[in-house]
Design an enzyme around this catalytic site. Sequence first.
Site, PDB file in Angstrom:
ATOM      1  N   ARG A   7      42.693  37.659  33.836  1.00  0.00           N
ATOM      2  CA  ARG A   7      41.466  36.901  33.650  1.00  0.00           C
ATOM      3  C   ARG A   7      41.536  36.210  32.289  1.00  0.00           C
ATOM      4  NH1 ARG A   7      35.281  38.928  32.431  1.00  0.00           N
ATOM      5  NH2 ARG A   7      34.319  36.861  32.597  1.00  0.00           N
ATOM      6  N   HIS A   8      41.000  35.020  32.208  1.00  0.00           N
ATOM      7  CA  HIS A   8      41.038  34.251  30.965  1.00  0.00           C
ATOM      8  C   HIS A   8      40.340  34.978  29.817  1.00  0.00           C
ATOM      9  CE1 HIS A   8      36.765  33.211  31.175  1.00  0.00           C
ATOM     10  NE2 HIS A   8      36.939  32.999  32.472  1.00  0.00           N
ATOM     11  N   GLN A  20      29.571  30.068  34.354  1.00  0.00           N
ATOM     12  CA  GLN A  20      30.406  28.905  34.100  1.00  0.00           C
ATOM     13  C   GLN A  20      30.850  28.191  35.370  1.00  0.00           C
ATOM     14  OE1 GLN A  20      32.984  29.855  30.265  1.00  0.00           O
ATOM     15  NE2 GLN A  20      32.855  31.643  31.574  1.00  0.00           N
ATOM     16  N   GLU A  81      37.502  29.223  39.450  1.00  0.00           N
ATOM     17  CA  GLU A  81      36.346  30.117  39.578  1.00  0.00           C
ATOM     18  C   GLU A  81      35.416  29.643  40.703  1.00  0.00           C
ATOM     19  OE1 GLU A  81      35.275  32.845  39.659  1.00  0.00           O
ATOM     20  OE2 GLU A  81      34.611  33.467  37.665  1.00  0.00           O
TER      21      GLU A  81
END
Length: 204
Positions: A7-8, A20, A81
């Site tokens: 995951r970022h 986001q 996402e």
Amino acid sequence: MMLYIIRHGETEWNRMRRVQGHTDIPLNERGRHLAAETAEKMREIKLDLCFTSPLKRARETARIILGSREIPLYDEERIREIGFGAYEGVSSGDDSDPKSRAVQLFFTEPASYVPPADAETIPELYSRTGEFLTELCRRNDLQDKNILVSTHGAAMTALLNRIKGELSVEHFWKYKVPPNCAVTMTAVEDGKARIIRESVIYYK
């Protein structure tokens, strides 16, 4: 094949608890720091190529993890996402805001979450991330490769749920959202993925 699904790193909207989705928010300084610490711990891992969500926060995380490795990096729309449409930018947890209450259901009661007309549903997220994972696992040319997959909280959850065989909307968050820069190692043999270590954190 070995997949390193990450995951970022953190963004300002993560810190502010704003959803986001497809909004292209970059990493903040802490996010870059988390990615750099993770990269340091992963520097001895041989990586042959990388698939990343095209959104800045995932792509920058991937580039930090890869460091000086000169390997192919491919943008992959299917691990972007989930899209929140009109709810993007809304802060979750504000009971005085009807949009916030609606968004909060996505995290607390996903079966009751009703996305706006311009957003994605959880089944749609499962469909596109599942298509990517199935296609990747079946690629004969990649069977001996180590691959970094840089993605997002809900998209990563959808990938890991599929590997675990848990595709219900009601239990979407059964295993919790992976923290920023959490890495899950997944072995692929005969086209089937198996989690070796989940949500490994390399930073303090």
